[in-house]
Design a protein around this motif. Structure first.
Motif, short mmCIF file in Angstrom:
data_model
loop_
_atom_site.label_atom_id
_atom_site.label_comp_id
_atom_site.label_asym_id
_atom_site.label_seq_id
_atom_site.Cartn_x
_atom_site.Cartn_y
_atom_site.Cartn_z
N ILE A 143 0.79 -1.24 -0.09
CA ILE A 143 0.23 -0.04 -0.16
C ILE A 143 0.81 1.47 -0.07
O ILE A 143 0.79 2.18 -0.70
CB ILE A 143 -1.02 -0.05 1.27
CG1 ILE A 143 -2.24 -1.03 1.14
CG2 ILE A 143 -1.47 1.49 1.47
CD1 ILE A 143 -2.83 -1.28 2.25
N GLY A 144 2.03 1.23 0.68
CA GLY A 144 3.01 2.35 0.86
C GLY A 144 3.41 2.56 -0.69
O GLY A 144 3.76 3.86 -0.94
N SER A 150 1.13 6.54 -6.86
CA SER A 150 0.25 7.30 -7.03
C SER A 150 0.43 8.73 -7.38
O SER A 150 -0.08 9.57 -7.81
CB SER A 150 -0.97 7.04 -6.29
OG SER A 150 -1.49 5.71 -6.51
N TYR A 151 0.93 9.00 -6.26
CA TYR A 151 1.50 10.53 -5.79
C TYR A 151 2.62 10.90 -6.97
O TYR A 151 2.33 12.09 -7.32
CB TYR A 151 1.95 10.67 -4.37
CG TYR A 151 2.28 12.16 -4.30
CD1 TYR A 151 1.33 13.36 -4.22
CD2 TYR A 151 3.66 12.77 -4.47
CE1 TYR A 151 1.45 14.67 -4.02
CE2 TYR A 151 4.02 13.89 -4.24
CZ TYR A 151 2.81 14.90 -3.99
OH TYR A 151 3.23 16.29 -3.91
N GLY A 152 3.47 9.99 -7.21
CA GLY A 152 4.19 10.46 -8.22
C GLY A 152 3.59 10.56 -9.88
O GLY A 152 3.83 11.55 -10.39
N LEU A 153 2.67 9.89 -10.08
CA LEU A 153 1.98 9.96 -11.41
C LEU A 153 1.16 11.20 -11.05
O LEU A 153 0.92 11.84 -12.35
CB LEU A 153 0.98 8.77 -11.58
CG LEU A 153 1.74 7.52 -12.11
CD1 LEU A 153 0.94 6.27 -11.98
CD2 LEU A 153 2.50 7.38 -13.13
N LEU A 158 0.52 16.52 -13.27
CA LEU A 158 0.41 18.21 -13.08
C LEU A 158 1.38 18.85 -14.10
O LEU A 158 0.99 19.88 -14.42
CB LEU A 158 0.47 18.64 -11.55
CG LEU A 158 -0.49 18.18 -10.81
CD1 LEU A 158 -0.50 18.48 -9.23
CD2 LEU A 158 -2.20 18.91 -11.03
N VAL A 159 2.52 18.26 -13.89
CA VAL A 159 3.55 19.12 -14.81
C VAL A 159 3.36 19.04 -16.37
O VAL A 159 3.34 19.84 -17.00
CB VAL A 159 4.89 18.32 -14.41
CG1 VAL A 159 6.11 18.91 -15.57
CG2 VAL A 159 5.28 18.73 -12.95
N MET A 160 2.97 17.75 -16.70
CA MET A 160 2.66 17.38 -18.14
C MET A 160 1.28 18.36 -18.78
O MET A 160 1.58 18.78 -19.85
CB MET A 160 2.22 16.08 -18.35
CG MET A 160 3.35 15.23 -18.15
SD MET A 160 4.98 15.36 -19.36
CE MET A 160 3.97 15.30 -20.95
N PHE A 161 0.52 18.52 -17.94
CA PHE A 161 -0.49 19.43 -18.32
C PHE A 161 -0.52 21.05 -17.94
O PHE A 161 -1.25 21.66 -18.02
CB PHE A 161 -1.92 19.07 -17.78
CG PHE A 161 -2.38 17.70 -18.24
CD1 PHE A 161 -2.39 17.68 -19.76
CD2 PHE A 161 -2.11 16.39 -17.77
CE1 PHE A 161 -2.86 16.45 -20.31
CE2 PHE A 161 -2.93 15.31 -18.13
CZ PHE A 161 -2.97 15.32 -19.52
N GLY A 162 0.86 21.20 -17.25
CA GLY A 162 1.04 22.83 -16.81
C GLY A 162 0.15 23.35 -15.97
O GLY A 162 0.04 24.40 -15.93
#
Length: 181
Positions: A143-144, A150-153, A158-162
């Motif tokens: 789970i960790g 999940s947080y990394g994705l 967020l970065v990919m879509f600006g």
């Protein structure tokens, strides 16, 4: 019926509103067949019904929920324990479901490789922990790992879509929050 497929204008689309409708339809049928067959091979008629339930959840609300519900119904079908071979068959069905978005992507090899790599890494981590530690610890480590992935994705999206501010922005400019009267 959204699976999180992002479009250029920021909308999130469903599995059947994807870029290539034909690929989406046949890949969904293949995934449904594989999941029901895998569950059926592992658990007979009750397993097939569990597989059909998993497919229905996948179709209506998406892959993460189908994985969660599928594993819950797997526990219900095999309440007394599951044979490792039967477990591997069912997990192979889940892997096919996770690989389905690669067909619709513009880089299917890369998406498939990342999916396989993440699955092997998380599965291997859980296997290593469960061989030497209690089952609850293996579940917590898995789970960790899923939480971190999940947080990394999420951050990557967020970065990919600006959708995040540039970190190079100057921080020494005065900030006016409207309290200066």
């Amino acid at each position: 019926m959204t699976d999180g497929t992002p479009f250029a204008d920021g909308r999130v689309g469903s599995r059947f509103a994807a870029r290539n409708r034909t690929d989406s339809r046949w890949s969904a049928v293949v995934v449904a067949f594989v999941l029901v067959t895998a569950f059926g091979l592992a658990g007979g008629l009750l397993g097939g019904l569990a597989g059909a339930t998993t497919v229905l959840v996948w179709y209506v609300v998406g892959t993460p929920y189908a994985i969660a519900v599928g594993h819950v119904v797997l526990v219900a079908v095999f309440h007394g324990g599951i044979d490792p071979i039967a477990f591997a068959v069912v997990e192979a069905g889940f892997l096919v479901m996770m690989l389905e978005p690669a067909i619709r992507s513009e880089a299917p090899g890369r998406v498939g490789a990342v999916t396989l790599g993440a699955s092997v890494a998380l599965g291997g981590l859980a296997w290593l922990v469960v061989r030497s530690q209690p089952l609850w610890l293996a579940a917590a480590v898995t789970i960790g790992g899923l939480t971190l992935a999940s947080y990394g994705l999420y951050r990557y999206g967020l970065v990919m879509f600006g959708l995040v501010e540039d970190s190079e922005a100057p921080h020494n400019e005065p900030h006016n929050d409207g309290d200066d009267v």
